[in-house]
Design an enzyme around this catalytic site. Structure first.
Site, PDB file in Angstrom:
ATOM      1  CB  THR A  20      -9.624  -6.551   3.125  1.00 51.58           C
ATOM      2  OG1 THR A  20      -8.676  -5.562   3.559  1.00 51.58           O
ATOM      3  CG2 THR A  20      -8.871  -7.757   2.605  1.00 51.58           C
ATOM      4  CB  VAL A  36       1.374  16.173  -4.998  1.00 51.70           C
ATOM      5  CG1 VAL A  36       2.803  16.535  -4.630  1.00 51.70           C
ATOM      6  CG2 VAL A  36       1.149  16.327  -6.503  1.00 51.70           C
ATOM      7  N   GLY A  87       1.363   3.029  -2.509  1.00 50.62           N
ATOM      8  CA  GLY A  87       0.966   3.888  -3.636  1.00 50.62           C
ATOM      9  C   GLY A  87       1.719   3.479  -4.893  1.00 50.62           C
ATOM     10  CE  LYS A  88       3.387  -2.454  -4.475  1.00 46.04           C
ATOM     11  NZ  LYS A  88       2.920  -2.234  -3.124  1.00 46.04           N
ATOM     12  CG  ASP A 102      -1.733  -1.272   1.318  1.00 48.34           C
ATOM     13  OD1 ASP A 102      -2.218  -1.738   0.283  1.00 48.34           O
ATOM     14  OD2 ASP A 102      -1.831  -1.823   2.431  1.00 48.34           O
ATOM     15  N   GLY A 158      -3.965  -5.065  -4.425  1.00 44.49           N
ATOM     16  CA  GLY A 158      -4.957  -4.161  -5.002  1.00 44.49           C
ATOM     17  C   GLY A 158      -4.289  -2.856  -5.386  1.00 44.49           C
ATOM     18  CG  HIS A 159      -1.610  -2.026  -8.300  1.00 47.82           C
ATOM     19  ND1 HIS A 159      -0.837  -1.845  -7.189  1.00 47.82           N
ATOM     20  CD2 HIS A 159      -0.868  -2.751  -9.154  1.00 47.82           C
ATOM     21  CE1 HIS A 159       0.318  -2.452  -7.376  1.00 47.82           C
ATOM     22  NE2 HIS A 159       0.320  -3.012  -8.551  1.00 47.82           N
ATOM     23  CD  GLN A 186       1.122  -8.975  -2.067  1.00 46.42           C
ATOM     24  OE1 GLN A 186       1.912  -9.593  -2.737  1.00 46.42           O
ATOM     25  NE2 GLN A 186      -0.150  -8.895  -2.396  1.00 46.42           N
TER      26      GLN A 186
HETATM   27  P1  IMP Z   1      -2.066 -12.913   2.687  1.00 45.84           P
HETATM   28  O1  IMP Z   1      -1.172 -12.399   1.620  1.00 45.84           O
HETATM   29  O2  IMP Z   1      -3.526 -12.786   2.357  1.00 45.84           O
HETATM   30  O3  IMP Z   1      -1.697 -14.304   3.125  1.00 45.84           O
HETATM   31  O4  IMP Z   1      -1.879 -11.988   3.992  1.00 45.84           O
HETATM   32  C1  IMP Z   1      -0.665 -11.990   4.754  1.00 45.84           C
HETATM   33  C2  IMP Z   1      -0.346 -10.589   5.265  1.00 45.84           C
HETATM   34  O5  IMP Z   1      -0.024  -9.762   4.159  1.00 45.84           O
HETATM   35  C3  IMP Z   1      -1.518  -9.897   5.974  1.00 45.84           C
HETATM   36  O6  IMP Z   1      -1.002  -9.069   6.988  1.00 45.84           O
HETATM   37  C4  IMP Z   1      -2.126  -9.038   4.879  1.00 45.84           C
HETATM   38  O7  IMP Z   1      -2.830  -7.927   5.400  1.00 45.84           O
HETATM   39  C5  IMP Z   1      -0.872  -8.614   4.143  1.00 45.84           C
HETATM   40  N1  IMP Z   1      -1.110  -8.279   2.733  1.00 45.84           N
HETATM   41  C6  IMP Z   1      -1.259  -9.121   1.701  1.00 45.84           C
HETATM   42  N2  IMP Z   1      -1.417  -8.450   0.553  1.00 45.84           N
HETATM   43  C7  IMP Z   1      -1.341  -7.143   0.851  1.00 45.84           C
HETATM   44  C8  IMP Z   1      -1.384  -5.947   0.068  1.00 45.84           C
HETATM   45  O8  IMP Z   1      -1.521  -5.948  -1.156  1.00 45.84           O
HETATM   46  N3  IMP Z   1      -1.248  -4.783   0.762  1.00 45.84           N
HETATM   47  C9  IMP Z   1      -1.051  -4.746   2.112  1.00 45.84           C
HETATM   48  N4  IMP Z   1      -0.996  -5.837   2.875  1.00 45.84           N
HETATM   49  C10 IMP Z   1      -1.133  -7.026   2.247  1.00 45.84           C
END
Ligand code: IMP
Length: 426
Positions: A300, A413, A15-16, A13, A40-41, A223
């Site tokens: 989520t 920005v 901001g990629k 997260d 999620g982008h 991630q």
């Molecule tokens: P999983 O990837 O669903 O197994 O989650 C494992 C950990 O990675 C958890 O803390 C999730 O909230 C975090 N996580 C997985 N994907 C993302 C993402 O795209 N952004 C932020 N956190 C993520």
């Protein structure tokens, strides 16, 4: 010709999406190499907002090739929904490719993700419940099904039977759950496979051909470094290789081929899910960051934990990724804070330490030692030139450059595609 990788330097997260989208505009081929629809982008094009979970953002540009690499885990139903949603908005899929080596996320992985989280109780990881961990477990245990299996009815049947033979036993005996019906899972998989078949191919081979033709190839990480299975805050991590090295095995590219690694860092820090976060601000300032930065998960909807930039963690990310250039996003969100805090070291067990410990329990006990920089006022969302930023914002940016010994070549920005200040060529 250039091969560039963008990775997140924090817990995702960062901001990629914005940086990826900008770079995708310059590339011929855009590739995802790890993870699944846990990512999620958000990309905003003109006034249109697109939320991408599996498909590389290159799909939004006509004529560019978008590739899902073999290091990904793909839920076929989720992918079809994403494809359908984009097609409804007139996005073209003529240049879309899925690796035949990518693993499948299957219905039992989703159930297992939930059950395993419940079993962990208060020690749960806060996963995204998309079945990501269990799918990577099956990959490593060599009972996974791959995209290529969807092309062969007999093989799909036999591999699914073997996988279900194992998983139904676990579900029934260990978790007291109903087993999955082989026929139902097979039918929906085969049907999904018929629709996905035109896109499934040997993408590693294609990438090498395109590289030889001199195409610009761009790898978009999902991630972030601190969620990497090896270099993150284990066990509070995801199950894939999120660092730049993941490009090599996740897309089938040799390490020497990568020309440049761009690390994206948010001007402050956030985390979703459980696990240590030394600079988390649970008070008013953290709340202000959450509201002003709209820090709620794209996948989520969960509120993100918010806090201050952490130099030891950022230095770790720069090191393990071999970052050449930094992109700093969401600096606009820091406007209106009288002071900006930055952790430069930690105090733990009576000692001062300057680097991220590998021991996650130790990281959890680290008390940040802050330096405080003066804040600034004003809406930065329309600033186009670096020199037009408030002096203290520039001071903050240059402070981070100094701490990392790396240039910050892009400053975000705002959420829109054009709300970005470029400092030289990327
Ligand atoms: P999983 O990837 O669903 O197994 O989650 C494992 C950990 O990675 C958890 O803390 C999730 O909230 C975090 N996580 C997985 N994907 C993302 C993402 O795209 N952004 C932020 N956190 C993520």
């Amino acid at each position: 010709m250039s091969i560039t990788t963008v990775v997140g330097t924090q817990w995702g997260d960062e901001g990629k999406g914005k940086v990826v989208d900008l770079m995708a505009g310059k590339a011929d081929v855009i590739v995802r190499f790890q993870g699944g629809n846990n990512a999620g982008h958000t990309v905003i094009v003109n006034d249109d907002k697109f939320e991408l979970h599996l498909i590389p953002s290159g799909i939004l540009y006509a004529g560019k090739k978008a590739v899902m690499g073999g290091g990904m885990v793909v839920d076929p139903q989720a992918l079809l929904e994403e494809i359908d949603g984009l097609k409804e908005r007139d996005i073209n899929f003529d240049n879309f490719f899925i690796s035949d080596a990518a693993h499948l996320v299957l219905p039992y992985h989703l159930v297992l993700d939930r059950l395993e989280e419940e079993m962990r109780g208060p020690e749960n990881l806060g996963t995204t419940s998309r079945g990501i961990g269990p799918a990577y477990v099956d990959k490593a245990a060599r009972r996974g099904l791959r995209m290529g299996d969807l092309l062969h009815r007999e093989r799909l049947a036999s591999r699914l039977k073997a996988a279900l033979n194992y998983h139904n036993r676990i579900l029934e005996k260990a978790f007291n759950q109903e087993p999955f019906s082989y026929q139902e899972v097979f039918n929906s998989l085969w049907e999904a496979g018929r629709r996905l078949a035109p896109y499934i191919t040997n993408t590693a081979l294609l990438l090498d051909r395109w590289r030889e033709e001199g195409k610009h190839i761009f790898f978009e990480g999902a991630q972030g470094t601190l969620l990497d299975i090896d270099h993150g805050s284990y066990p509070y991590v995801t199950s894939s290789t999120t660092v730049a090295g993941g490009v090599c095995h996740g897309a089938g590219i040799g390490p020497g081929r990568i020309d440049q690694v761009i690390g994206v860092t948010k001007a402050y820090m956030t985390r979703v899910g459980e696990g240590p976060f030394p600079t988390e601000d649970k008070g008013e300032q953290g709340k202000k960051l959450r509201e002003e930065g709209h820090e709620y998960g794209v996948t989520t909807g969960r509120p993100r934990r918010c806090g201050w930039l952490d130099v030891p963690l950022l230095r770790h990310a720069c090191r393990v990724n071999g970052i050449d250039i930094l992109a700093l996003t969401k600096i606009d969100v820091l406007s209106g804070h009288r002071e900006i805090k930055v952790a430069t070291a930690y105090r733990v067990d009576g000692e001062e330490i300057f680097e991220m410990p590998t021991d996650t329990d130790l990281l959890g006990r680290c008390e940040p030692i802050y330096e405080t920089l003066p804040g600034w006022e004003g809406n930065l969302s329309q600033v186009k030139e670096y020199s037009d930023l408030p002096e203290n914002a520039r001071r903050y940016i240059e402070y981070i450059e100094g701490k990392m010994g790396l240039p910050i070549k892009l400053v975000g920005v705002g959420a829109e595609r054009n709300q970005v200040i470029l400092r030289g060529d990327l």
